[in-house]
Design an enzyme around this catalytic site. Structure first.
Site, short mmCIF file in Angstrom:
data_model
loop_
_atom_site.label_atom_id
_atom_site.label_comp_id
_atom_site.label_asym_id
_atom_site.label_seq_id
_atom_site.Cartn_x
_atom_site.Cartn_y
_atom_site.Cartn_z
CG ASN A 10 -1.72 1.26 1.37
OD1 ASN A 10 -1.77 2.07 0.44
ND2 ASN A 10 -2.33 1.45 2.53
CD1 TRP A 11 3.91 1.18 -2.70
CD2 TRP A 11 3.60 2.04 -4.74
NE1 TRP A 11 4.67 0.45 -3.58
CE2 TRP A 11 4.49 0.97 -4.85
CE3 TRP A 11 3.24 2.74 -5.91
CZ2 TRP A 11 5.05 0.57 -6.05
CZ3 TRP A 11 3.79 2.34 -7.11
CH2 TRP A 11 4.69 1.28 -7.19
CE LYS A 12 0.01 3.24 4.77
NZ LYS A 12 0.16 3.31 6.22
CG HIS A 95 -5.66 2.11 5.29
ND1 HIS A 95 -5.19 3.01 6.22
CD2 HIS A 95 -4.66 1.21 5.09
CE1 HIS A 95 -3.96 2.66 6.56
NE2 HIS A 95 -3.61 1.58 5.89
CD GLU A 97 -2.61 5.57 6.80
OE1 GLU A 97 -2.64 5.65 5.56
OE2 GLU A 97 -1.66 5.05 7.42
CD GLU A 167 -3.24 -2.31 7.27
OE1 GLU A 167 -2.26 -2.67 6.60
OE2 GLU A 167 -3.72 -1.16 7.21
N GLY A 173 2.94 2.28 10.73
CA GLY A 173 3.91 3.37 10.57
C GLY A 173 4.64 3.72 11.85
CB SER A 213 5.59 -1.96 11.70
OG SER A 213 5.22 -0.62 12.02
N GLY A 234 2.97 -1.05 4.13
CA GLY A 234 3.11 0.36 3.78
C GLY A 234 4.55 0.70 3.46
N GLY A 235 5.21 1.36 4.40
CA GLY A 235 6.56 1.89 4.19
C GLY A 235 7.55 0.95 3.51
P1 13P Z 1 3.30 0.38 7.50
O1 13P Z 1 3.73 -0.92 6.89
O2 13P Z 1 4.04 1.56 6.97
O3 13P Z 1 3.25 0.29 8.99
O4 13P Z 1 1.78 0.61 7.01
C1 13P Z 1 0.86 -0.40 7.16
C2 13P Z 1 -0.36 -0.05 6.41
O5 13P Z 1 -1.10 0.84 6.78
C3 13P Z 1 -0.64 -0.78 5.16
O6 13P Z 1 -1.93 -0.51 4.69
#
Ligand code: 13P
Length: 253
Positions: A10-12, A95, A97, A167, A173, A213, A234-235
């Site tokens: 998930n590149w956000k 999600h 967020e 999640e 993050g 993470s 994500g990251g």
């Molecule tokens: P991180 O892997 O950066 O913690 O993000 C997780 C996430 O929100 C994937 O959708």
């Protein structure tokens, strides 16, 4: 039953067009076939057309949101019709967020899942608790309730094809990963809930990812758990070598 792993980035709101295309060129010939593992990257809407052109058997493209209406006066939103026309395969729905910052609710998540299925987009449905909920001991009840509301009114066949992503908000993050045992416990709760709402076959078929993470040095322990069928990352998914490593990790389990 052996479920196929699904590893999704998930590149956000990261990557420019040139960075995104560069990433695909780096991984394209190295990713294993979808017969072995499903690999997905979910990108910002304006990148989707360019990425879908490079979508192959071994890499599918996903969106990060979709609206529940066919069309209308919804400034800034993206329709399922359009995503389907572009050739997008997956869509992340609910999600944390979006729930926290963009008024996503259990009800809109449910409508978005139905809308996506109507256009053959595969939903990746996110659920997960805050630290406050976990510390109060209410994780299982909270997450089960999110799952039940997300899939209200869906048929068994529809639910079997869904991907859930557990999640925990406090692990996103933050560098704080849930321990594999903690992640497994909640993924099992999700699976049991689906079993209680549908049946044994549906419970065994549905795929559940862990997210929060995830990185190359913890993915193996997470994927070794019985009810974890992949990761939503994500990251760590922004780097092509890391992404390749984490997709390949799925082949070892
Ligand atoms: P991180 O892997 O950066 O913690 O993000 C997780 C996430 O929100 C994937 O959708």
């Amino acid at each position: 039953m052996k479920r196929k792993y699904i590893i999704a980035g998930n590149w956000k709101m990261f990557k420019t067009r040139s960075e995104a295309i560069y990433f695909l060129l780096q991984v394209q010939d190295k990713l294993p076939s979808s017969e072995l593992v499903d690999s997905v990257v979910c990108a910002q809407a304006p990148l989707l057309r360019d990425l879908v052109k490079r979508q192959g058997d071994n890499l599918k493209i996903g969106a990060q949101n979709v609206h529940f209406a066919d069309s209308g006066a919804y400034t800034g939103e993206v329709s399922a019709v359009l995503l389907a026309e572009l050739g997008v395969s997956y869509v992340v729905i609910g999600h944390s967020e979006r729930r926290a910052m963009f008024n996503e609710t259990d009800e809109s998540v449910n409508k978005k899942i139905k809308q996506s299925l109507a256009y053959s987009l595969k939903p990746i449905v996110c659920v997960g608790e805050s630290l406050e909920i976990r510390e109060a001991g209410n994780t299982n009840e909270f997450v089960s309730n999110q799952v039940e509301k997300a899939i209200e009114g869906l048929s068994k066949e529809e639910v079997k094809d869904l991907v859930f992503a557990y999640e925990p908000i406090w692990a996103i993050g933050t560098g704080k990963t849930a321990t594999p045992a903690m992640a497994e416990d909640t993924c099992k709760v999700i699976r049991e809930k689906i079993g209680s709402l549908y049946d044994e076959e549906t419970k065994e078929a549905v795929r559940i990812q862990y997210g929060g993470s995830v990185k190359p040095d913890n993915i193996d322990d997470l994927l070794s758990m019985e009810d974890i069928d992949g990761a939503l990352i994500g990251g760590a998914s922004l780097n092509p070598d890391n992404f390749l490593y984490m997709v390949n990790a799925a082949l070892r389990h």
